[in-house]
Design a protein around this motif. Structure first.
Motif, PDB file in Angstrom:
ATOM      1  N   CYS A  46      -1.352  -8.565  -4.218  1.00 24.46           N
ATOM      2  CA  CYS A  46      -1.194  -7.359  -3.407  1.00 24.46           C
ATOM      3  C   CYS A  46      -0.981  -7.692  -1.939  1.00 24.46           C
ATOM      4  CB  CYS A  46      -2.434  -6.469  -3.512  1.00 24.46           C
ATOM      5  SG  CYS A  46      -2.613  -5.736  -5.116  1.00 24.46           S
ATOM      6  N   LEU A  47      -0.029  -7.043  -1.349  1.00 21.28           N
ATOM      7  CA  LEU A  47       0.205  -7.152   0.081  1.00 21.28           C
ATOM      8  C   LEU A  47      -0.370  -5.929   0.795  1.00 21.28           C
ATOM      9  CD1 LEU A  47       1.818  -8.646   2.415  1.00 21.28           C
ATOM     10  CD2 LEU A  47       3.569  -6.918   2.000  1.00 21.28           C
ATOM     11  N   SER A  48      -0.406  -4.795   0.096  1.00 22.16           N
ATOM     12  CA  SER A  48      -0.868  -3.564   0.732  1.00 22.16           C
ATOM     13  C   SER A  48      -1.735  -2.762  -0.223  1.00 22.16           C
ATOM     14  CB  SER A  48       0.336  -2.717   1.184  1.00 22.16           C
ATOM     15  OG  SER A  48       1.135  -2.393   0.071  1.00 22.16           O
ATOM     16  N   ALA A  49      -2.674  -2.025   0.351  1.00 25.77           N
ATOM     17  CA  ALA A  49      -3.529  -1.128  -0.418  1.00 25.77           C
ATOM     18  C   ALA A  49      -3.195   0.305  -0.027  1.00 25.77           C
ATOM     19  CB  ALA A  49      -5.002  -1.420  -0.128  1.00 25.77           C
ATOM     20  N   TRP A  50      -3.119   1.176  -1.020  1.00 26.65           N
ATOM     21  CA  TRP A  50      -2.762   2.574  -0.794  1.00 26.65           C
ATOM     22  C   TRP A  50      -3.746   3.460  -1.543  1.00 26.65           C
ATOM     23  CZ3 TRP A  50       2.091   3.611   1.669  1.00 26.65           C
ATOM     24  CH2 TRP A  50       2.880   2.480   1.892  1.00 26.65           C
ATOM     25  N   VAL A  51      -3.865   4.683  -1.081  1.00 24.65           N
ATOM     26  CA  VAL A  51      -4.598   5.689  -1.834  1.00 24.65           C
ATOM     27  C   VAL A  51      -3.624   6.821  -2.109  1.00 24.65           C
ATOM     28  CG1 VAL A  51      -6.468   7.368  -1.790  1.00 24.65           C
ATOM     29  CG2 VAL A  51      -6.847   5.076  -0.894  1.00 24.65           C
ATOM     30  N   VAL A  52      -3.406   7.098  -3.379  1.00 25.05           N
ATOM     31  CA  VAL A  52      -2.488   8.177  -3.734  1.00 25.05           C
ATOM     32  C   VAL A  52      -3.219   9.193  -4.607  1.00 25.05           C
ATOM     33  CG1 VAL A  52      -0.468   6.678  -3.668  1.00 25.05           C
ATOM     34  CG2 VAL A  52      -1.608   7.071  -5.825  1.00 25.05           C
ATOM     35  N   ASP A  53      -2.780  10.435  -4.502  1.00 25.95           N
ATOM     36  CA  ASP A  53      -3.319  11.482  -5.353  1.00 25.95           C
ATOM     37  C   ASP A  53      -2.149  12.123  -6.082  1.00 25.95           C
ATOM     38  OD1 ASP A  53      -4.503  13.586  -6.595  1.00 25.95           O
ATOM     39  OD2 ASP A  53      -5.606  14.280  -4.852  1.00 25.95           O
ATOM     40  N   ALA A  54      -2.027  11.773  -7.358  1.00 30.55           N
ATOM     41  CA  ALA A  54      -0.914  12.303  -8.138  1.00 30.55           C
ATOM     42  C   ALA A  54      -1.389  13.462  -9.006  1.00 30.55           C
ATOM     43  CB  ALA A  54      -0.305  11.191  -8.983  1.00 30.55           C
ATOM     44  N   GLY A  55      -2.424  14.153  -8.560  1.00 32.85           N
ATOM     45  CA  GLY A  55      -2.893  15.329  -9.279  1.00 32.85           C
ATOM     46  C   GLY A  55      -4.162  15.095 -10.081  1.00 32.85           C
ATOM     47  N   ARG A  56      -4.603  13.832 -10.165  1.00 30.38           N
ATOM     48  CA  ARG A  56      -5.823  13.525 -10.908  1.00 30.38           C
ATOM     49  C   ARG A  56      -6.916  13.010  -9.983  1.00 30.38           C
ATOM     50  NH1 ARG A  56      -1.807  11.044 -14.439  1.00 30.38           N
ATOM     51  NH2 ARG A  56      -1.720  12.127 -16.430  1.00 30.38           N
ATOM     52  N   GLY A  57      -6.814  13.299  -8.687  1.00 28.29           N
ATOM     53  CA  GLY A  57      -7.758  12.776  -7.716  1.00 28.29           C
ATOM     54  C   GLY A  57      -7.231  11.490  -7.110  1.00 28.29           C
ATOM     55  N   PRO A  58      -7.797  11.100  -5.957  1.00 29.42           N
ATOM     56  CA  PRO A  58      -7.311   9.913  -5.264  1.00 29.42           C
ATOM     57  C   PRO A  58      -7.566   8.629  -6.050  1.00 29.42           C
ATOM     58  CG  PRO A  58      -9.256  10.798  -4.168  1.00 29.42           C
ATOM     59  CD  PRO A  58      -8.903  11.757  -5.261  1.00 29.42           C
ATOM     60  N   ARG A  59      -6.591   7.743  -6.036  1.00 28.84           N
ATOM     61  CA  ARG A  59      -6.690   6.468  -6.763  1.00 28.84           C
ATOM     62  C   ARG A  59      -6.237   5.323  -5.863  1.00 28.84           C
ATOM     63  NH1 ARG A  59      -8.797   7.479 -12.058  1.00 28.84           N
ATOM     64  NH2 ARG A  59      -8.404   9.689 -12.338  1.00 28.84           N
ATOM     65  N   TRP A  60      -6.873   4.181  -6.069  1.00 26.51           N
ATOM     66  CA  TRP A  60      -6.432   2.980  -5.368  1.00 26.51           C
ATOM     67  C   TRP A  60      -5.152   2.449  -5.999  1.00 26.51           C
ATOM     68  CZ3 TRP A  60      -8.203   1.731  -0.877  1.00 26.51           C
ATOM     69  CH2 TRP A  60      -9.540   1.971  -0.533  1.00 26.51           C
ATOM     70  N   VAL A  61      -4.238   2.055  -5.174  1.00 26.93           N
ATOM     71  CA  VAL A  61      -3.012   1.431  -5.647  1.00 26.93           C
ATOM     72  C   VAL A  61      -2.759   0.189  -4.802  1.00 26.93           C
ATOM     73  CG1 VAL A  61      -0.516   1.689  -5.941  1.00 26.93           C
ATOM     74  CG2 VAL A  61      -2.018   3.643  -6.329  1.00 26.93           C
ATOM     75  N   GLY A  62      -2.607  -0.931  -5.468  1.00 32.31           N
ATOM     76  CA  GLY A  62      -2.228  -2.152  -4.764  1.00 32.31           C
ATOM     77  C   GLY A  62      -0.760  -2.423  -5.010  1.00 32.31           C
ATOM     78  N   LEU A  63      -0.050  -2.842  -3.984  1.00 26.96           N
ATOM     79  CA  LEU A  63       1.371  -3.155  -4.149  1.00 26.96           C
ATOM     80  C   LEU A  63       1.681  -4.529  -3.549  1.00 26.96           C
ATOM     81  CD1 LEU A  63       2.967   0.305  -3.256  1.00 26.96           C
ATOM     82  CD2 LEU A  63       2.667  -0.673  -5.533  1.00 26.96           C
ATOM     83  N   CYS A  64       2.560  -5.253  -4.228  1.00 28.78           N
ATOM     84  CA  CYS A  64       2.984  -6.573  -3.757  1.00 28.78           C
ATOM     85  C   CYS A  64       4.039  -6.404  -2.663  1.00 28.78           C
ATOM     86  CB  CYS A  64       3.548  -7.379  -4.923  1.00 28.78           C
ATOM     87  SG  CYS A  64       5.106  -6.734  -5.546  1.00 28.78           S
TER      88      CYS A  64
END
Ligand SMILES: [Zn+2]
Length: 89
Positions: A46-64
């Motif tokens: 992972c290069l970056s950490a994100w928090v996204v909410d796609a309708g099921r509550g906020p989730r951690w997302v790691g992206l390269c």
């Protein structure tokens, strides 16, 4: 393209991602970056950490590096962008 769109396009099921705080601080995001298992799309480091909410509550997302949107411009200035935010390590 934002991260929600990116995940959708790659068929990532956000329900399986780790629940995140609604508005994590920059520090929380930075610290969590080290804990992420790998890119949510390809499993790379992972290069970056994100928090996204796609309708099921906020989730951690790691992206390269390859999957981080706008990586070149954002690397110069780590930012937390409210509900959908990013921090670069
Ligand atoms: Zn990736």
């Amino acid at each position: 393209m934002d991260v929600d769109e990116l995940l959708q396009r790659h068929g990532v099921d956000t329900a399986r991602l780790e629940p995140a705080p609604l508005s994590p601080s920059w520090r929380e995001m930075r610290d969590h970056l080290a804990l992420l298992a790998g890119c949510a799309i390809c499993g790379d480091t992972c290069l970056s950490a994100w928090v996204v909410d796609a309708g099921r509550g906020p989730r951690w997302v790691g992206l390269c590096r390859g999957h981080t949107p706008g990586v070149l411009s954002e690397l110069a200035a780590p930012t937390v962008l409210g509900k959908t935010g990013a921090v670069h390590g």
